[in-house]
Design a protein around this motif. Structure first.
Motif, PDB file in Angstrom:
ATOM      1  N   VAL A  41       0.872  -1.178   0.000  1.00 37.68           N
ATOM      2  CA  VAL A  41       0.000   0.000   0.000  1.00 37.68           C
ATOM      3  C   VAL A  41       0.907   1.225   0.000  1.00 37.68           C
ATOM      4  CG1 VAL A  41      -1.862   1.250   1.171  1.00 37.68           C
ATOM      5  CG2 VAL A  41      -1.752  -1.244   1.342  1.00 37.68           C
ATOM      6  N   ALA A  42       0.738   2.073  -0.996  1.00 38.46           N
ATOM      7  CA  ALA A  42       1.645   3.202  -1.175  1.00 38.46           C
ATOM      8  C   ALA A  42       1.261   4.393  -0.293  1.00 38.46           C
ATOM      9  CB  ALA A  42       1.653   3.617  -2.635  1.00 38.46           C
ATOM     10  N   GLY A  43       2.179   5.337  -0.174  1.00 35.99           N
ATOM     11  CA  GLY A  43       1.910   6.639   0.433  1.00 35.99           C
ATOM     12  C   GLY A  43       1.692   6.634   1.929  1.00 35.99           C
ATOM     13  N   SER A  44       1.025   7.699   2.405  1.00 32.35           N
ATOM     14  CA  SER A  44       0.835   7.880   3.848  1.00 32.35           C
ATOM     15  C   SER A  44      -0.020   6.778   4.433  1.00 32.35           C
ATOM     16  CB  SER A  44       0.151   9.213   4.149  1.00 32.35           C
ATOM     17  OG  SER A  44       0.408  10.151   3.156  1.00 32.35           O
ATOM     18  N   LEU A  45      -1.012   6.316   3.658  1.00 27.64           N
ATOM     19  CA  LEU A  45      -1.855   5.233   4.152  1.00 27.64           C
ATOM     20  C   LEU A  45      -1.008   3.974   4.371  1.00 27.64           C
ATOM     21  CD1 LEU A  45      -4.697   4.378   4.937  1.00 27.64           C
ATOM     22  CD2 LEU A  45      -5.128   3.756   2.554  1.00 27.64           C
ATOM     23  N   GLY A  46      -0.077   3.755   3.469  1.00 26.70           N
ATOM     24  CA  GLY A  46       0.841   2.620   3.592  1.00 26.70           C
ATOM     25  C   GLY A  46       1.634   2.677   4.888  1.00 26.70           C
ATOM     26  N   ASN A  47       2.115   3.892   5.246  1.00 24.70           N
ATOM     27  CA  ASN A  47       2.886   4.050   6.491  1.00 24.70           C
ATOM     28  C   ASN A  47       2.028   3.790   7.716  1.00 24.70           C
ATOM     29  OD1 ASN A  47       5.234   4.692   5.144  1.00 24.70           O
ATOM     30  ND2 ASN A  47       4.767   6.895   5.129  1.00 24.70           N
ATOM     31  N   ALA A  52       0.543   0.102  12.105  1.00 26.28           N
ATOM     32  CA  ALA A  52      -0.530  -0.645  12.777  1.00 26.28           C
ATOM     33  C   ALA A  52      -0.180  -2.139  12.862  1.00 26.28           C
ATOM     34  CB  ALA A  52      -1.845  -0.442  12.041  1.00 26.28           C
ATOM     35  N   PHE A  53       0.421  -2.682  11.815  1.00 28.86           N
ATOM     36  CA  PHE A  53       0.837  -4.087  11.853  1.00 28.86           C
ATOM     37  C   PHE A  53       1.879  -4.307  12.955  1.00 28.86           C
ATOM     38  CE2 PHE A  53      -0.702  -4.997   7.380  1.00 28.86           C
ATOM     39  CZ  PHE A  53      -1.515  -6.065   7.745  1.00 28.86           C
ATOM     40  N   LEU A  54       2.798  -3.326  13.093  1.00 27.68           N
ATOM     41  CA  LEU A  54       3.862  -3.470  14.100  1.00 27.68           C
ATOM     42  C   LEU A  54       3.331  -3.410  15.523  1.00 27.68           C
ATOM     43  CD1 LEU A  54       7.064  -1.539  13.043  1.00 27.68           C
ATOM     44  CD2 LEU A  54       6.756  -3.986  13.339  1.00 27.68           C
ATOM     45  N   THR A  55       2.462  -2.427  15.776  1.00 29.20           N
ATOM     46  CA  THR A  55       1.995  -2.251  17.153  1.00 29.20           C
ATOM     47  C   THR A  55       0.833  -3.185  17.479  1.00 29.20           C
ATOM     48  OG1 THR A  55       0.402  -0.563  16.504  1.00 29.20           O
ATOM     49  CG2 THR A  55       2.594   0.206  17.139  1.00 29.20           C
ATOM     50  N   GLY A  56       0.090  -3.583  16.448  1.00 31.88           N
ATOM     51  CA  GLY A  56      -1.085  -4.411  16.687  1.00 31.88           C
ATOM     52  C   GLY A  56      -2.254  -3.609  17.237  1.00 31.88           C
ATOM     53  N   ARG A  57      -2.124  -2.279  17.244  1.00 33.29           N
ATOM     54  CA  ARG A  57      -3.170  -1.416  17.810  1.00 33.29           C
ATOM     55  C   ARG A  57      -4.184  -1.001  16.751  1.00 33.29           C
ATOM     56  NH1 ARG A  57      -0.147   1.430  22.233  1.00 33.29           N
ATOM     57  NH2 ARG A  57      -0.251  -0.207  23.826  1.00 33.29           N
ATOM     58  N   SER A  58      -5.453  -1.157  17.067  1.00 38.67           N
ATOM     59  CA  SER A  58      -6.516  -0.709  16.180  1.00 38.67           C
ATOM     60  C   SER A  58      -6.836   0.744  16.483  1.00 38.67           C
ATOM     61  CB  SER A  58      -7.766  -1.558  16.404  1.00 38.67           C
ATOM     62  OG  SER A  58      -7.475  -2.914  16.176  1.00 38.67           O
ATOM     63  N   GLY A  59      -7.373   1.467  15.502  1.00 40.39           N
ATOM     64  CA  GLY A  59      -7.742   2.846  15.765  1.00 40.39           C
ATOM     65  C   GLY A  59      -8.086   3.608  14.501  1.00 40.39           C
TER      66      GLY A  59
END
Lengths: 235, 107
Positions: A41-47, A52-59
């Motif tokens: 997923v490109a761009g800011s959404l990708g970041n 989110a994958f790293l922290t596992g935090r939803s939001g």
């Protein structure tokens, strides 16, 4: 908008396969997308997704004027320990507190007893067989502590092939150098052998089994929070 | 990182297979102290059966009631509960927290 049944099925299928997945909902139009860790997923959404994958935090995240809700589903991380030794005894309660499902594999039946490890699954068998039954994956950490290459090496090979997020091996630098030579003979390259955390654990000057266990659990958490499954083959 | 006993989304899928109408409620945002974090889910069917949780008990009954409407009309709703809200006080979220819950129909 409604939840698309296809998205739900896809999401659940990924979760059954123990793969990390995000349900991305566009809060403007309610549209859902299922994003896997390997999906680009490109761009800011990708970041935002990567974090989110790293922290596992939803939001909720605001990206370029749009609101998104990211619901992150990480497989529950497992810690597989080879060797029912004193360090493993100290590791068991710490793993539980830190949120890792721990299991111990050791074919030496005198070591691997229920009494010594009341709270973890203990397999008094050779790692090859157990790991075939219960395969390792990217959401597993492996710590080899048995001090016996016959027991440790096959587990290390399985973990390298499975792309475990953490692989640690107990032993001095000399012991590890010999281990690396054996793994090279099995066909593993330098990048792979370099990925093994040895001497095992964070360098905190640990003395004794309990402190080594702290160093190991610290190393596992560090790897878990900096893992990069995007570059791994996750078939 | 702990494993949940009953997995709401797996249950939603099996309910759907059984031909039941299902709504999914998801905690979208939380402020202050709230018992369940963002991402927590509750699934409800047209008979009022439910699995999962969005608050640890305080607002579930309201969410289940709203879910029945969502199942009937198919329109998603955003619910907010907090101390400033009279109903929230009544339903018991008096711990100083505020939560936003999104309820949508499955299919």
């Amino acid at each position: 908008m409604i939840v698309d049944p296809y998205c739900l099925k896809k999401l659940n299928e990924e979760r059954r396969q123990r793969r990390a997945v995000i349900m991305l909902t566009d809060l403007e139009d309610g549209r859902d997308r299922v994003i896997r860790e390997t999906d680009p997923v490109a761009g800011s959404l990708g970041n935002v997704i990567k974090k989110a994958f790293l922290t596992g935090r939803s939001g909720v995240a605001e990206v370029e004027g749009r609101s998104f809700f990211l619901n992150v589903y990480l497989p529950s991380p497992r810690l597989v320990v080879i060797g029912a030794v004193h360090i493993s005894e100290a590791l068991a309660p710490m793993a539980k507190i830190a949120g890792f499902e721990m299991e111990i594999i050791d074919p030496r039946t005198a070591f691997a007893t229920r009494e010594r490890f009341p709270d973890v699954n203990v397999y008094a068998d050779w790692p090859d067989g157990v790991l075939q039954e219960r395969p390792l994956d990217a959401y597993c950490a492996l710590a080899v502590l048995s001090h016996d290459p016959k027991i440790d090496d096959p587990a290390l090979a399985a973990a390298l092939n499975a792309g475990c997020f953490y692989i640690g091996a107990l032993g001095s630098r000399t012991t590890h150098a010999k281990r690396v030579e054996r793994l090279k003979l099995l066909g593993f390259n330098k990048d792979q052998t370099d990925s093994i955390n040895a001497p095992i654990g964070l360098d905190i000057g640990a003395v004794g089994p309990q402190e080594i266990a702290v160093a190991i659990i610290g190393g596992i958490i560090k790897s878990f929070r900096s893992r990069d499954n995007l570059h791994k083959d996750m078939n | 990182m702990t494993q949940r006993l009953a997995d709401p989304l797996m249950i939603a899928e099996s309910w759907m297979r059984d031909g039941r109408d299902v709504a999914i409620a998801t905690v979208i945002e939380t402020w202050g102290s709230s018992p369940r974090q963002a991402g927590s889910q509750l699934v409800v069917d047209n008979a009022g059966n439910f699995e999962g949780s969005v608050s640890g008990g305080c607002v579930e009954s309201s969410v289940i009631a709203e879910a029945a409407d969502v199942i009937r009309h198919g329109e998603p709703i955003m619910l907010e509960f907090g101390v400033a809200d009279e109903t929230a006080w009544k339903v018991g979220l008096s711990c100083g927290g505020r939560i936003k819950i999104y309820v949508e129909r499955l299919g």
